[in-house]
Design a protein around this motif. Structure first.
Motif, mmCIF file in Angstrom:
data_model
loop_
_atom_site.group_PDB
_atom_site.id
_atom_site.type_symbol
_atom_site.label_atom_id
_atom_site.label_comp_id
_atom_site.label_asym_id
_atom_site.label_seq_id
_atom_site.Cartn_x
_atom_site.Cartn_y
_atom_site.Cartn_z
ATOM 1 N N THR A 1 -8.491 -1.469 2.150
ATOM 2 C CA THR A 1 -9.808 -2.115 2.175
ATOM 3 C C THR A 1 -9.715 -3.603 1.859
ATOM 4 O OG1 THR A 1 -10.890 -0.055 1.519
ATOM 5 C CG2 THR A 1 -12.121 -2.092 1.191
ATOM 6 N N ALA A 2 -9.061 -3.932 0.750
ATOM 7 C CA ALA A 2 -8.928 -5.336 0.365
ATOM 8 C C ALA A 2 -8.065 -6.099 1.371
ATOM 9 C CB ALA A 2 -8.316 -5.436 -1.039
ATOM 10 N N GLY A 3 -7.030 -5.442 1.869
ATOM 11 C CA GLY A 3 -6.142 -6.080 2.834
ATOM 12 C C GLY A 3 -6.832 -6.414 4.138
ATOM 13 N N GLY B 1 0.819 -1.204 0.000
ATOM 14 C CA GLY B 1 0.000 0.000 0.000
ATOM 15 C C GLY B 1 0.853 1.254 0.000
ATOM 16 N N SER B 2 1.916 1.240 0.790
ATOM 17 C CA SER B 2 2.818 2.393 0.854
ATOM 18 C C SER B 2 3.574 2.570 -0.458
ATOM 19 C CB SER B 2 3.803 2.224 2.014
ATOM 20 O OG SER B 2 3.131 2.196 3.248
ATOM 21 N N ARG C 1 -3.912 3.879 -1.670
ATOM 22 C CA ARG C 1 -3.747 3.486 -0.276
ATOM 23 C C ARG C 1 -5.059 2.888 0.267
ATOM 24 N NH1 ARG C 1 0.400 4.944 2.679
ATOM 25 N NH2 ARG C 1 0.824 6.768 1.364
ATOM 26 N N ASP C 2 -6.176 3.535 -0.066
ATOM 27 C CA ASP C 2 -7.477 3.039 0.390
ATOM 28 C C ASP C 2 -7.805 1.681 -0.231
ATOM 29 O OD1 ASP C 2 -7.809 5.300 1.918
ATOM 30 O OD2 ASP C 2 -9.161 6.309 0.502
ATOM 31 N N HIS C 3 -7.450 1.515 -1.518
ATOM 32 C CA HIS C 3 -7.697 0.249 -2.214
ATOM 33 C C HIS C 3 -7.001 -0.904 -1.499
ATOM 34 C CE1 HIS C 3 -7.980 -2.645 -5.559
ATOM 35 N NE2 HIS C 3 -6.696 -2.875 -5.341
#
Length: 239
Positions: free
Chosen positions: A207-209, A89-90, A202-204
């Motif tokens: 959320t999935a994570g 994500g980062s 980052r939100d994607h």
């Protein structure tokens, strides 16, 4: 069309590719055992060549060597999922911002083609192809960011992310949801707003994570073995 030199591959490289495709394609479940003797017989290669290929996959995080007993496919724990989704994500958020801020028509075209390829894979319901196209889109964002060291760090976890996606994509209610969660990523980057694109990526991943983390945490609490395969998703096809 300009002719390009043909790149010759060593037997060890070809063996690693074959085993990598076997693992990420679901040929062996997470935690499943691999024996050098059976693999060498199946591939028609020496055990030394197979062992070299397995060490390459171990460096990629796809398999682990078990003392005195052989090898096994890396299993995924809730901790693994958390580490992977926070790390990627980062990395991907930074890549999205850099790409959005340095976009041109060629990069836009590549993004749209990568997304279209994901849509096609979803339309066919081919789960291996969906994972391939999903990862390819995210890899493209990283590579087009123009940040060499960022791309190098992403390659270190690339195959682990592929295993992660095998689980994560299956937890999507349908293939339409896979498309719907990736479309805003491409649109945000193409819009050219770096900070907005960074937040979307980052939100994607968050959320999935979190969905995968919670799912694996529940399995662990219920005592479900880590070698159990990812859940089967209803094979809905995109229109």
């Amino acid at each position: 069309m300009e002719l390009r030199p043909i790149k010759k591959k060593s037997v060890e490289v070809e063996a690693a590719e074959a085993l990598r495709n076997h693992v990420v394609g679901g040929g062996v479940p997470p935690g499943g055992r691999l024996t050098e003797m059976r693999l060498s017989e199946a591939l028609g290669l020496s055990r030394t060549t197979v062992r070299t290929a397995l060490h390459q996959l171990a460096n990629e995080g796809l398999v682990v060597q078990l003392p005195y007993t052989g090898w096994s496919v890396t299993s995924l724990s809730s901790t693994d999922a958390w580490e992977l989704y926070t790390l990627r994500g980062s990395l991907e958020a930074l890549a999205a911002r850099l790409l959005a801020e340095n976009l041109d028509s060629d990069k836009k075209g590549q993004l749209h083609r990568a997304f279209d390829a994901l849509v096609v894979a979803c339309g066919k319901g081919d789960e291996v192809a969906i994972v391939d196209r999903d990862l390819a889109l995210h890899k493209l964002i990283v590579s087009l960011s123009g940040h060499r060291r960022l791309a190098e760090q992403y390659r270190l976890i690339e195959q682990q992310i592929r295993l992660y996606l095998i689980w994560s994509d299956r937890l999507m209610p349908s293939v339409e949801d896979i498309i719907a969660t990736h479309r805003p990523i491409v649109e945000a980057i193409v819009a050219g707003d770096g900070r907005f694109a960074e937040g979307i990526l980052r939100d994607h991943n968050e959320t999935a994570g979190r969905v995968l983390f919670d799912f694996l945490k529940q399995r662990e609490a219920a005592g479900v073995g880590r070698e159990a395969p990812p859940p089967a998703r209803a094979r809905n096809r995109a229109n």
